[in-house]
Structures are given as C-alpha cells and as structure tokens.
Design a protein around this motif. Structure first.
Motif, PDB file in Angstrom:
ATOM      1  N   ASP A   1      -2.142   5.985  11.190  1.00 37.90           N
ATOM      2  CA  ASP A   1      -3.134   5.747   9.893  1.00 37.90           C
ATOM      3  C   ASP A   1      -2.971   3.968   9.403  1.00 37.90           C
ATOM      4  O   ASP A   1      -4.043   3.515   9.657  1.00 37.90           O
ATOM      5  CB  ASP A   1      -2.572   6.674   9.065  1.00 37.90           C
ATOM      6  CG  ASP A   1      -2.942   7.449   7.848  1.00 37.90           C
ATOM      7  OD1 ASP A   1      -3.491   8.503   9.185  1.00 37.90           O
ATOM      8  OD2 ASP A   1      -2.805   6.989   6.960  1.00 37.90           O
ATOM      9  N   VAL A   2      -2.032   3.653   9.449  1.00 40.57           N
ATOM     10  CA  VAL A   2      -1.885   2.009   9.581  1.00 40.57           C
ATOM     11  C   VAL A   2      -1.560   1.328  10.662  1.00 40.57           C
ATOM     12  O   VAL A   2      -2.790   0.097  10.355  1.00 40.57           O
ATOM     13  CB  VAL A   2      -0.312   1.629   8.729  1.00 40.57           C
ATOM     14  CG1 VAL A   2      -0.445   0.472   8.766  1.00 40.57           C
ATOM     15  CG2 VAL A   2      -0.317   2.185   8.242  1.00 40.57           C
TER      16      VAL A   2
ATOM     17  N   TYR B   1       3.174  -1.469   3.993  1.00 38.06           N
ATOM     18  CA  TYR B   1       2.941  -0.572   4.141  1.00 38.06           C
ATOM     19  C   TYR B   1       3.885   0.827   3.599  1.00 38.06           C
ATOM     20  O   TYR B   1       4.748   0.750   4.866  1.00 38.06           O
ATOM     21  CB  TYR B   1       1.507   0.229   4.947  1.00 38.06           C
ATOM     22  CG  TYR B   1       0.179  -0.385   5.643  1.00 38.06           C
ATOM     23  CD1 TYR B   1      -0.009  -1.370   5.214  1.00 38.06           C
ATOM     24  CD2 TYR B   1      -0.553   0.228   4.791  1.00 38.06           C
ATOM     25  CE1 TYR B   1      -0.655  -2.482   5.742  1.00 38.06           C
ATOM     26  CE2 TYR B   1      -2.023  -0.473   4.771  1.00 38.06           C
ATOM     27  CZ  TYR B   1      -1.930  -1.909   4.856  1.00 38.06           C
ATOM     28  OH  TYR B   1      -3.455  -2.297   5.054  1.00 38.06           O
TER      29      TYR B   1
ATOM     30  N   GLU C   1      -4.896   9.426   5.127  1.00 33.21           N
ATOM     31  CA  GLU C   1      -5.951   8.309   5.771  1.00 33.21           C
ATOM     32  C   GLU C   1      -6.330   7.775   4.217  1.00 33.21           C
ATOM     33  O   GLU C   1      -7.490   7.664   3.875  1.00 33.21           O
ATOM     34  CB  GLU C   1      -6.844   9.210   6.612  1.00 33.21           C
ATOM     35  CG  GLU C   1      -6.795   9.598   8.065  1.00 33.21           C
ATOM     36  CD  GLU C   1      -7.860   8.896   9.241  1.00 33.21           C
ATOM     37  OE1 GLU C   1      -8.623   8.626   8.267  1.00 33.21           O
ATOM     38  OE2 GLU C   1      -6.911   7.972   9.834  1.00 33.21           O
ATOM     39  N   HIS C   2      -5.300   7.957   3.372  1.00 36.10           N
ATOM     40  CA  HIS C   2      -6.471   7.810   1.701  1.00 36.10           C
ATOM     41  C   HIS C   2      -4.672   6.991   1.615  1.00 36.10           C
ATOM     42  O   HIS C   2      -3.726   7.360   1.063  1.00 36.10           O
ATOM     43  CB  HIS C   2      -6.559   9.323   1.330  1.00 36.10           C
ATOM     44  CG  HIS C   2      -7.117   8.261   0.440  1.00 36.10           C
ATOM     45  ND1 HIS C   2      -8.372   8.111  -0.072  1.00 36.10           N
ATOM     46  CD2 HIS C   2      -6.674   8.375  -0.574  1.00 36.10           C
ATOM     47  CE1 HIS C   2      -8.287   8.735  -1.276  1.00 36.10           C
ATOM     48  NE2 HIS C   2      -7.904   8.094  -1.800  1.00 36.10           N
ATOM     49  N   TRP C   3      -4.255   5.654   0.963  1.00 32.24           N
ATOM     50  CA  TRP C   3      -3.856   5.044   0.512  1.00 32.24           C
ATOM     51  C   TRP C   3      -4.272   4.051  -0.373  1.00 32.24           C
ATOM     52  O   TRP C   3      -5.183   3.504  -0.367  1.00 32.24           O
ATOM     53  CB  TRP C   3      -2.612   3.501   1.642  1.00 32.24           C
ATOM     54  CG  TRP C   3      -2.414   4.503   3.059  1.00 32.24           C
ATOM     55  CD1 TRP C   3      -3.266   5.687   3.637  1.00 32.24           C
ATOM     56  CD2 TRP C   3      -1.076   4.313   3.382  1.00 32.24           C
ATOM     57  NE1 TRP C   3      -2.508   5.917   4.454  1.00 32.24           N
ATOM     58  CE2 TRP C   3      -0.729   5.627   4.063  1.00 32.24           C
ATOM     59  CE3 TRP C   3      -0.028   3.549   3.017  1.00 32.24           C
ATOM     60  CZ2 TRP C   3       0.256   5.147   4.872  1.00 32.24           C
ATOM     61  CZ3 TRP C   3       1.013   4.135   3.549  1.00 32.24           C
ATOM     62  CH2 TRP C   3       1.741   4.753   4.753  1.00 32.24           C
TER      63      TRP C   3
ATOM     64  N   PRO D   1      -3.605   0.562  -2.669  1.00 34.00           N
ATOM     65  CA  PRO D   1      -3.440  -0.951  -2.294  1.00 34.00           C
ATOM     66  C   PRO D   1      -3.106  -1.020  -3.262  1.00 34.00           C
ATOM     67  O   PRO D   1      -3.322  -0.632  -4.981  1.00 34.00           O
ATOM     68  CB  PRO D   1      -4.875  -1.697  -1.618  1.00 34.00           C
ATOM     69  CG  PRO D   1      -5.673  -0.902  -1.969  1.00 34.00           C
ATOM     70  CD  PRO D   1      -5.651   0.403  -2.330  1.00 34.00           C
TER      71      PRO D   1
ATOM     72  N   ALA E   1       1.184  -1.059   0.062  1.00 32.21           N
ATOM     73  CA  ALA E   1      -0.082  -0.242   0.494  1.00 32.21           C
ATOM     74  C   ALA E   1       1.150   0.847   0.009  1.00 32.21           C
ATOM     75  O   ALA E   1       2.259   0.780   0.431  1.00 32.21           O
ATOM     76  CB  ALA E   1      -0.547   0.131   0.965  1.00 32.21           C
TER      77      ALA E   1
END
Lengths: 636, 348
Positions: free
Chosen positions: A264-265, A251, A35-37, A39, A29
C-alpha cells in the motif's frame, strides 16, 4: 543529498515550527481499510495537539509533570505526545503489552496523576492496578468508554474543552512552551527488566534534539515512513521525530498487516528489527524454493553474481570489514585484481540485478531506499543476504539510555558486520571488563587500541540524565558523563563499532524480551543429573540450555544407552516441567533446545575457582554447538 | 571495408533467426492488449513520442549518413535502424531511469504495429536515393542486375516477427507468471545474441573490428546518442513532465535490433547483406552500453523529480484521487541543510 531537518530548542517548538514550514503536508496517515488511508496534516496536528494541551492545562496538568501514555502506534498517540510536550510536561509511555504489576509500579513510581489510556483492555488493567488506591489518576481514554464507566474523560472531550480554554486564556500555551528548558525531560521511559524493578530512563529535550542534529540518515520531505515497531520504544520514536523534522509522512502499520501495508504505502524508509528481516528472508526463500526450476536457477545465478559483485566493489571502495591493520601495498595489488573481477561481473550483474533481483526486492515494497535495523543484533547471514540483494539494511546500535542512537551504518560507510561509525558529537571508549583499563582509544598502542574487546562506554549529548529516583542505579552506569552500556564491543580498522555480546548476564532474545539466566540455572542445578548448566540464546528466538552432566546421577534417570538426541529430548522434558509458569517463570524463559555436553565443565576452563560460570569462555568454546542448536529449521 | 566472406554462416543465420523469434516471443509476453489502448489515454505524450520515433529518428539517421558520407548500403542500413520500432528492452531501461513505464510500454506496442505502415513510407522517403546510387553503380558493370529497396519483403519480415509477439501475448493472457519467465529468458537471450554475433564474427573475420572505418563506429554509436539527446529535447520543447522526457528519450534511441537482423537477413541479398548486418551488430552492441550509461545518468538526475512523483501517486492512491500533495514553504527548499529555529535559542 544533504539532510534537511528542522532543529528547535525543544520538541514543542519543533512541532510548532513543523506546522509553519510543512503546513498542509501530511504528517501521519492512518489506515481505514486496504488502499484507503486518512492523512493528518502538520497544521491539523498542531491545532489539535495544542487544543488537547490546553485541555490538559485546564485539568490541572503542571509544567514538568509526568503524564502516562499507555497506547500502541496510532494517531492519538502522537496527538497525546504533542499535547504533553506543548503543555511543558513529560510523558511516560508504555504499550499494550504492559502488565498490571508493571503498570502499578510505573504509576506509583512516577507519581502519575493523569494518564492517556488507549482502549477498554488497557482500562481494565489500569483499574486492576489502581484497585486499592484511594486517589486514582485521571484517565483520558482514546476510545469510547464502556457504558458503566461513562464518567471517564475521552480524548475528544478534553480536546473540545481545551479548544475553548485556549481561546479564553491566550498566551497560556506560549508561556508553557517558552518555559521549557533543554534539560527538562520530554519523556520518562520505564524499561522492562525481569529482575528487580523497572528503571525509569530520564530523557531530556536536549537529548532528543541532539539526535535530530546528528543522526546521519537521508530522510527528506518526499519520504514515506512505515511505523511498525512499538512507538513507546525510543528507537521507533526517534524515527518519528526525524520524520517530523524532515517533513515526511509516517504511516502507522502493525506487524500483522505488514505485508499488505508494504504494498500500500511503498515505504521509502523504516525503522525495523532483526525479526522483520528474518521473516522476510524466510519468505523469500520459501518463495524461491516453490518457484519453477528455471526461476530458481535464475535466482541462484543472480544472487551469486550480486554477492561477488558487492564483495569486489566493497573492497574497491574500502567498505570491507577491516579486522586487521591494512597493508597499503598489498591492498593496492589486490584492488587491481578486484577491479578486473568487478569489470567482468558488471554486465552480467547489471542484467540480473535489473530483471531478477529487482522483482525480489518488491517483497519489501519496492520503494525502500534504506532501513535501519536496531533493537538487537542482526544475524550476519541475513544482513549479508539483504545487502547483496540490494536492500540497504543499515544496522544501528543504541540503548534507551542513549536516546537511543550511538552508531549507525551510513550509505557511505555501510560495513557489514559492524554497526557503523559512532555518530558525530559522541565519544567512545572500550574498557577492559576485569581491570577497568581504557583499551580504546589508546595512544600507546600501535593500532590506537582498535580490535581490542571490552565494554563499550560512551559520552555524548544523547546520554540520559539518569534513572528516575534511583541514584544508586544511576551511579553504577553513569560517571562523569560516561555511560557504561554493558555491551562488549571493539572498534574495527574502518573506525566502525562491532558489538559482540553482553558484559552482563542478561540475555536479550531476538523478540526483544530480556531474561536473566541466573535464577533458571540455579533452579536447574538442584535437579539430579545436572551438575552445571548455562542458558544461551542471545539474539535467538528462544532460550537454549547447555547441560554439564553429573554422569553417575544422569545415568539413573536417563539410560546412557539411548542416542544423544533421545537423551537431549528426555532432559528437555524434565527442564520444561521445571522452568514453567507454575514455578514462577515466564513462558519465554523456558529453554526450548537443549544439549547435554559430553564432558562436565572443569575449573579453570569453563568455571572459575569459585565454581562460577565463565560465560564468555563457554560461549567461545561451544560456539559451533550453540549455533547448531539454532540452525535446525524446525526449531525456528 | 570489404567483407569478402559471408559475415554469418548459414547455421549461424538460422540460429540467429531462432533467437530473434524467442526474443520477439518474450517481448509479446510483456504486452497485453490494454497497452495498445493506453496509448490513447495520454495522447499528448504518445503523439510526441510517435513524432520522435518516426519523425525525428529516421531524419537523424539520414542526416548522419549524409554527414559521415557512408557508402550507400551502410546508409540504407542506418536509415533502416532509424525507422525501426522501439524495443522491449526500452521498458526496462525506462523503469530504471525512473521514467514512465506505462508510456514506454504503450509506445513500444503501438510503434511495433505502426511500423508496418511507417517503415515502407520512411524507407521510400529517405533510402531510395541511396538505392539509386547502388543501382547506378551496378548498371555501369552489369546492366542485368538491379537493386531496389525490397519493400514487399520488408513488410513480410515484419509480419513474420510479429507472429511470435502475438503468441507471446496469448501466453500472457493465459499465464502472467509464465509470461514473466518468458520475458526474462528472452531478455537474457538478447545479451546472448549480441555476444554470439560478436564471437561468431570475431572467429570468422578476425580483423574486422580493426578494419572497420571510424565513421562506421561513429554512426553506430551516434545514432543511439543523438536519438537520446534529440528525443529528450523534443519532449522538453513540448514541456512534458521530466519522467516523460526521460522515457521518450530512451524510447527514441533504443530501437528493436532483432527486427533489423530479421529484415536484413530475409530481405537483402549479398554482397550488401554483409555490410548491413555488420552495422546492425555494432548498433546492437553499443546501444546496450550507451543506454545503460544514459539510464544511470537519468536515474541520478531524476531522483528528486521521481520521489516527488511517487509520493503524489501514493497519496492519490491512498488519500483519494483529488488529493493535492502540498510541498514545503519556499524557504525550506533553499539549500540550507539544517534549518535552525533562531540559532541563539539553541542552548548547548
């Protein structure tokens, strides 16, 4: 819970198998914004990777050819690695910090004809390195090229081209994959040495696969792994391979964004370096210091309880550091005592652990099951702090030459002060540095040779094939499969390994930078007032200097009437001017703390008969003084 | 079991009431008005929780009282405990049991309010029979005295303990940081209260622990354990997700002990108050132990389910609301620790 990992004869097969089993599960990812990843699934990775591989083949990349891979942690890195493995070639990775000289040396030494390059900054360095060459390597750029270099291939183009080429040549990649033998190299890693030239460490598919089979970490397909350390380092890379073979998701993060990305993760696992824990430790302490006195008191109580709770439970579970032969009866007696203490602490610990410590743990994202710290020694105090806090920091040990893991603490054998037991399939010996005698294992010794200090020498499936095109360097460290690590260590009574220092003079700073003290000391010895001197700073942020004075000369430049502190700082100013980039030294090599010793070194004590420094003796003798150089908070 | 002297001295009682106020203040500090509304966000789980707390639990208390043939005053105390709303400690236990914390908080919040209506109704339904038994006994000795369930006083006591809860919520509204400190301090006081009560009772009534008949211990321990068990089963029957099952189970078994103390102290008179308080003390002591053990157990068995859930939550937060987290193909999950790709391929 048992480890569930895919195992294949080579990495290309592993990637293929991962796509079959894990399919649409996210493999990697990439952060787009907070807050926006984005994948990328195992299947996509395989599809794109094999297109890129076909693209490489269409450009003329042969099996076992060395392909440069110059980039930091990002999706395109793993994509390029997929392509190189699938096409049966070997990658030669380095990150963005590579210098022009190193780049030139690597390109030349590995005879690189094709190279992935991350961005325009690296491209500029690449151009400088190959300025005078007639035939230049083909560059595949991961980002868009500058307008004046529009002829440069981009990764996207090669991938597109490969998608077509793959259709036209069915069976091409199959043949390449099936042609990979376990002893073929999957990577060639040039370690950054400061003296001499970088050495290319040859690691085979079998090396890496053996690590996947033997590293005892419970990573499952439900885990989230934050990738933080430079991916071209083998330590981070083995983590990504374990992640891939377990079906978990990596990530991509970076040290700058760490605090945000942890939130976040909510990573459940990560590879980490001592630096990270030092800075988290610092942050927690600052946070506690700033907080309300009630909170501070609560934290102090909680930590005290946790410390004693862990001390007792570790003793009960035989997880305490055993540096002496255990006496069973005495231990049994002490265990009764520990059990009582443990029981008394339990309810209080339970409460404070749940309310106070759990919140502190959120600093590390809150979901962290465990983390492996490697790439340098973890200071004992920090190690204890986090383990007492309830964050399982597992220290590991290894070198690039051993792909890299040799030993790691496991949840069952989490002995603080050691790097854990040797991983399965690996043999260890402790060798006397002076005589070469085997100190461990030693059947004639009542303890089997435990707690005897010497050089750590290992043999196992993860040990490299050698240094690339450098047989002399290879034979000095590798004989009959036994690899000399150059590290000093001993085996504890728990059968865990303790690493206590280096046999070689090389100093490794806590940020991973290497430096050779020899040239620095040699130059400084020329200065008036300095009789002898020794650079210290192993595992510290920056080097320090011990000065053995030449009292008469010293008095001429620094008045002896000054306070010790003042004398030190005057001497430091002189030293800093001398060990500077202007004189050919690197910035990180400049000593930042200094101590003028009260008495000059003497032969037989600090010096050998040939006036050489007895580094270990000096480190032992001035242990407290050296520690004092680094405890001053302002210096950190 | 005769408790000849007052179980707690007047000073002790005053101290106890003060601590209850602090605890309730801390509970309020953990709540916001949003939590009350959130109950409606997942009406199914919430409704089942409600049924479990106010349907199942009082019934279990009543059945236990009958089964163990408890004396009427103790039976009333047990039923009173069964009718209590959930305590704020259940939120912490739900967190560590890898349950749904939001559900736990909203159940605690809503049940505390609903108790105002439900407790009088439930006590009337289950406890009035026992009250009549006491009344009959009294009438035989002295026709002047009477015993009825003091419904009015109970409601007043409930409202009294709700005042600090409201104050705590106001604190939370203005300063989340201070509210957190208040919450922790209150949690700490929770333990202190239990120890204080046990100590105080031991000093004043040395042998009481030994003189207490075994069925009272069974009742004090059993009401929590049966609450956990049947709460879980109820959620299971309605096929709620695992983490909701664990939450409802804990929420059902863990009652708000301090409210029980407040009600008994403020609404019941001697000689019954002593016995009733004693049962409440025993319940509060054992529930800490049993719920800790149950939490550890849930934490173990819930690890897999929780990891899958956490992964889905993070995926949806980072990859978009509609992201469906896929799982490995079937053969992966069938127990084998290392999946080899054709073992004979592995040259070693």
């Amino acid at each position: 819970m048992p480890q569930q990992r895919l195992i294949a004869p080579n990495l290309a097969r592993l990637y293929e198998k991962a796509a079959e089993v894990f399919g649409d599960m996210p493999a990697f990812a990439t952060r787009l914004k907070r807050e926006h990843w984005q994948p990328t699934s195992y299947q996509t990775l395989w599809d794109r990777g094999s297109s890129l591989a076909a693209g490489l083949a269409s450009l003329g990349v042969e099996a076992q050819e060395k392909v440069g891979l110059f980039a930091d942690n990002r999706l395109e890195w793993i994509l390029s690695d997929y392509a190189v493995q699938i096409v049966g070639a070997t990658d030669v990775p380095r990150g963005s910090e590579v210098t022009v000289e190193e780049l030139r040396y690597i390109l030349e030494h590995a005879e690189i004809k094709f190279a992935f390059v991350e961005n325009r900054t690296l491209l500029r360095r690449f151009d400088q390195a190959t300025e005078k060459w007639e035939t230049k390597p083909t560059i595949i750029l991961m980002e868009t090229p500058p307008p004046e270099r529009s002829e440069i291939l981009t990764l996207t183009e090669v991938e597109k081209r490969g998608a077509v080429f793959k259709e036209e040549n069915p069976g091409l990649l199959r043949k390449r994959i099936d042609g990979i033998e376990p002893e073929h190299l999957f990577t060639l890693i040039y370690t950054s040495g400061t003296t001499g030239t970088p050495k290319g460490v040859m690691l085979s598919h079998a090396n890496m696969i053996s690590q996947l089979e033997n590293i005892p970490l419970d990573i499952t397909w439900r885990d989230r792994i934050l990738s933080l350390l430079p991916i071209w380092h083998i330590f981070e890379r083995v983590f990504e391979m374990i992640t891939l073979s377990s079906g978990a998701c990596t990530y991509y993060s970076s040290p700058r964004r760490l605090a945000e990305d942890l939130v976040d993760v909510e990573p459940s696992f990560m590879g980490s370096a001592p630096r990270l824990w030092e800075s988290l430790h610092h942050r927690i302490h600052k946070g506690v210091q700033k907080s309300h006195p009630v909170r501070r008191a609560l934290f102090a109580i909680a930590y005290w309880l946790s410390k004693h709770y862990h001390r007792n439970i570790n003793f009960l579970r035989d997880q305490d550091l055993l540096t002496e032969k255990p006496r069973p009866l005495w231990r049994k007696f002490k265990k009764g005592y520990a059990a009582l203490f443990w029981f008394l602490l339990l309810p209080w610990y339970g409460f404070f652990n749940a309310t106070v410590l759990e919140r502190i743990r959120q600093v590390a994202g809150g979901g962290l099951k465990a983390t492996v710290s490697g790439g340098g020694a973890l200071p004992r105090e920090i190690d204890e702090f986090f383990n007492n806090l309830g964050i399982a920091v597992l220290e590991g040990y290894g070198l690039t030459e051993t792909s890299p893991v040799l030993a790691v603490r496991t949840p069952r054998k989490r002995i603080i002060g050691t790097v854990g037991p040797i991983i399965p399939g690996t043999e260890i010996r402790i060798i006397d540095i002076d005589t070469g005698k085997i100190l461990y294992p030693d059947a004639t010794n009542s303890g089997g040779g435990r707690m005897r200090k010497g050089e750590i020498v290992v043999r196992g499936p993860q040990v490299m094939a050698g240094y690339y095109r450098n047989p002399e360097a290879t034979t000095t460290v590798l004989q009959e499969g036994w690899f000399r690590t150059g590290d000093l260590g001993m085996v504890t009574w728990n059968d865990c390994l303790q690493v206590v220092g280096r046999c070689k003079e090389t100093i490794v700073l806590s940020n991973g930078e290497n430096m050779e003290p020899g040239p620095i000391e040699m130059r400084l010895r020329q200065l008036p007032g300095i009789g002898q001197c020794m650079v210290v700073g192993q595992d510290q942020r920056h080097p320090g200097l011990l000065v053995s004075p030449d009292p008469e000369e010293l008095a001429k430049i620094i008045p002896p009437t000054l306070s010790g502190e003042e004398q030190n700082s005057r001497m430091l100013a002189i030293v800093r001017k001398e060990i500077s980039p202007a004189n050919g030294f690197k910035i990180h090599e400049t000593p930042r703390v200094i101590r003028i010793l009260p008495r000059p070194f003497s032969v037989g004590d600090e010096l050998t008969k040939l006036f050489k420094l007895r580094r270990h003796a000096i480190t032992d003798k001035y242990r407290e003084l050296i520690a004092g150089m680094y405890t001053d908070r302002d210096q950190r | 079991m005769e408790i000849e002297r007052q179980l707690l001295s007047t000073v002790d009682q005053a101290l106890l009431l003060l601590m209850i106020l602090i605890i309730m203040f801390g509970m309020g500090a953990s709540l916001t008005t949003r939590e009350f509304g959130q109950a409606f966000a997942r009406p199914r789980a919430f409704l089942i929780g409600f049924l479990s707390q106010f349907g199942l639990m009082p019934l279990l208390a009543f059945s236990l009282a009958l089964l163990l043939q408890l004396p009427p005053a103790l039976a009333i105390a047990l039923i009173l405990i069964g009718c209590l709303p959930g305590g704020s400690t259940s939120n912490m236990f739900a967190y560590f049991a890898r349950g749904a914390v939001a559900l736990s908080i909203s159940m605690t919040a809503a049940s505390t309010l609903l108790a105002l209506i439900m407790m009088p109704i439930l006590l009337d339904l289950y406890a009035s029979g026992f009250a009549e038994q006491i009344q009959a006994g009294l009438a035989a000795e002295d026709p002047e005295t009477t015993f009825i369930i003091p419904t009015g006083n109970i409601i007043i006591s409930l409202i009294l303990v709700l005042v600090p809860v409201g104050l705590g919520m106001i604190l939370r509204h203005f300063s989340a940081g201070w509210a957190k400190t208040a919450e922790d301090t209150a949690g700490f006081f929770g333990i202190i209260v239990i120890l204080f009560l046990i100590l105080s009772v031991s000093v004043r009534h040395g042998g009481l622990f030994f003189r207490t008949p075994v069925e009272i211990y069974v009742a004090a321990v059993g009401i929590g354990l049966t609450g956990f068990t049947f709460g879980y089963l109820m959620a299971k029957v309605f096929r709620l997700p695992y983490r909701h099952r664990r939450t409802i189970s804990l929420e059902t078994g863990i009652q708000n002990g301090p409210i029980a103390f407040a009600i008994i102290l403020l609404s019941f008179s001697q000689p019954w108050q002593n016995e009733m308080l004693w049962l409440a003390v025993l319940y509060s002591t054992f529930i800490v132990i049993t719920s800790s053990l149950v939490t550890l157990w849930y934490r173990r068995i819930g690890a897999y389910d929780y990891e899958v859930h956490r992964n889905e939550v993070v995926h949806q937060r980072l990859f978009g609301k509609d992201y469906q987290s896929p799982q490995p193909r079937d053969n992966w999950l069938k127990g084998r620790s290392v999946l080899r790709d054709k073992p004979e391929d592995l040259v070693r």
